[in-house]
Design a protein around this motif. Structure first.
Motif, mmCIF file in Angstrom:
data_model
loop_
_atom_site.group_PDB
_atom_site.id
_atom_site.type_symbol
_atom_site.label_atom_id
_atom_site.label_comp_id
_atom_site.label_asym_id
_atom_site.label_seq_id
_atom_site.Cartn_x
_atom_site.Cartn_y
_atom_site.Cartn_z
ATOM 1 N N TYR A 114 0.841 -1.197 0.000
ATOM 2 C CA TYR A 114 0.000 0.000 0.000
ATOM 3 C C TYR A 114 0.874 1.244 0.000
ATOM 4 C CZ TYR A 114 -4.465 -2.270 1.051
ATOM 5 O OH TYR A 114 -5.610 -3.004 0.980
ATOM 6 N N ARG A 116 0.230 5.586 0.179
ATOM 7 C CA ARG A 116 -0.765 6.642 0.402
ATOM 8 C C ARG A 116 -0.509 7.772 -0.593
ATOM 9 N NH1 ARG A 116 -5.492 6.157 2.956
ATOM 10 N NH2 ARG A 116 -5.949 7.934 4.217
ATOM 11 N N LEU A 120 -5.480 8.655 -0.450
ATOM 12 C CA LEU A 120 -6.083 7.416 -0.941
ATOM 13 C C LEU A 120 -5.069 6.287 -0.826
ATOM 14 C CD1 LEU A 120 -7.745 8.672 -4.260
ATOM 15 C CD2 LEU A 120 -8.890 8.219 -2.090
ATOM 16 N N ASP A 121 -5.575 5.070 -0.578
ATOM 17 C CA ASP A 121 -4.712 3.892 -0.566
ATOM 18 C C ASP A 121 -4.543 3.419 -2.005
ATOM 19 O OD1 ASP A 121 -4.371 3.722 2.190
ATOM 20 O OD2 ASP A 121 -6.234 2.611 2.448
ATOM 21 N N CYS A 122 -3.295 3.257 -2.423
ATOM 22 C CA CYS A 122 -3.007 2.825 -3.794
ATOM 23 C C CYS A 122 -2.055 1.630 -3.753
ATOM 24 C CB CYS A 122 -2.361 3.954 -4.589
ATOM 25 S SG CYS A 122 -3.408 5.420 -4.749
ATOM 26 N N THR A 141 -1.352 0.882 -11.637
ATOM 27 C CA THR A 141 -1.558 1.318 -10.261
ATOM 28 C C THR A 141 -3.037 1.580 -10.079
ATOM 29 O OG1 THR A 141 0.622 2.353 -10.222
ATOM 30 C CG2 THR A 141 -0.929 3.040 -8.520
ATOM 31 N N CYS A 143 -6.091 2.821 -7.154
ATOM 32 C CA CYS A 143 -6.335 3.482 -5.874
ATOM 33 C C CYS A 143 -7.765 3.190 -5.435
ATOM 34 C CB CYS A 143 -6.135 4.992 -5.983
ATOM 35 S SG CYS A 143 -4.413 5.450 -6.309
ATOM 36 N N ARG A 144 -7.931 3.035 -4.108
ATOM 37 C CA ARG A 144 -9.259 2.795 -3.548
ATOM 38 C C ARG A 144 -9.918 4.144 -3.314
ATOM 39 N NH1 ARG A 144 -8.897 -1.014 0.945
ATOM 40 N NH2 ARG A 144 -7.692 0.641 1.844
ATOM 41 N N TRP A 150 -12.095 0.263 -6.405
ATOM 42 C CA TRP A 150 -10.715 0.397 -6.862
ATOM 43 C C TRP A 150 -10.748 0.890 -8.304
ATOM 44 C CZ3 TRP A 150 -6.255 -0.143 -4.114
ATOM 45 C CH2 TRP A 150 -6.358 -0.690 -2.850
#
Length: 157
Positions: A114, A116, A120-122, A141, A143-144, A150
């Protein structure tokens, strides 16, 4: 001290005697009137949020090579979607998640750690599809988003 004991003992006996019941007791219950219930907005549980995000995180949105999509069946896509989502959401970096579809079509999804980015978490991902004797590889890649979906933010063939 004796006077306090002489006074307290009868008072205690009277108090306890008042609690004792000597005969049948009848209790009448008044009718209950229910107030109308106003519906409150429901807050989705984590499981419901995960299920909804799984349904909307689609391999057709850049997670799989477009050439592979052309040869994949509906079952292939469903299996690839599930593997892609669970790899991104819960996968350990470098531990590929495998899936199998129709007619020998298989695939693996590997994710990185993960990161940041803009709150956002990517994660980087590599999704490999093996269909009709050919390998199709898509790296990118994802991101959530705030809603749990996603989305591919950068992809390379």
């Amino acid at each position: 001290m004796n006077r306090i004991a002489l006074i307290a003992a009868p008072l205690l006996a009277l108090t306890l005697a008042g609690c004792a019941s000597t005969g049948p007791t009848q209790v009448a219950q008044a009718p209950v009137v229910m107030a109308p219930v106003t519906p409150q907005p429901l807050v989705a549980s984590p499981a419901q949020t995960t299920q909804q995000a799984l349904l909307t995180t689609s391999v057709a949105n850049g997670f799989v090579d477009p050439a592979a999509l052309a040869v994949m069946t509906a079952k292939d896509s469903a299996e690839a979607n599930s593997a892609q989502f669970y790899a991104l959401q819960f996968g350990r970096p470098g531990a590929p998640r495998q899936w199998a579809g129709d007619k020998g079509t298989t695939g693996t999804v590997a994710v990185g750690p993960y990161v940041r980015v803009n709150n956002l978490d990517c994660r980087d991902f590599t999704h490999t599809v093996k269909a009709n004797g050919q390998d199709y590889v898509k790296k990118g890649t994802a991101c959530r988003e705030q809603n749990g979906n996603w989305a591919v933010v950068q992809g390379a063939a």
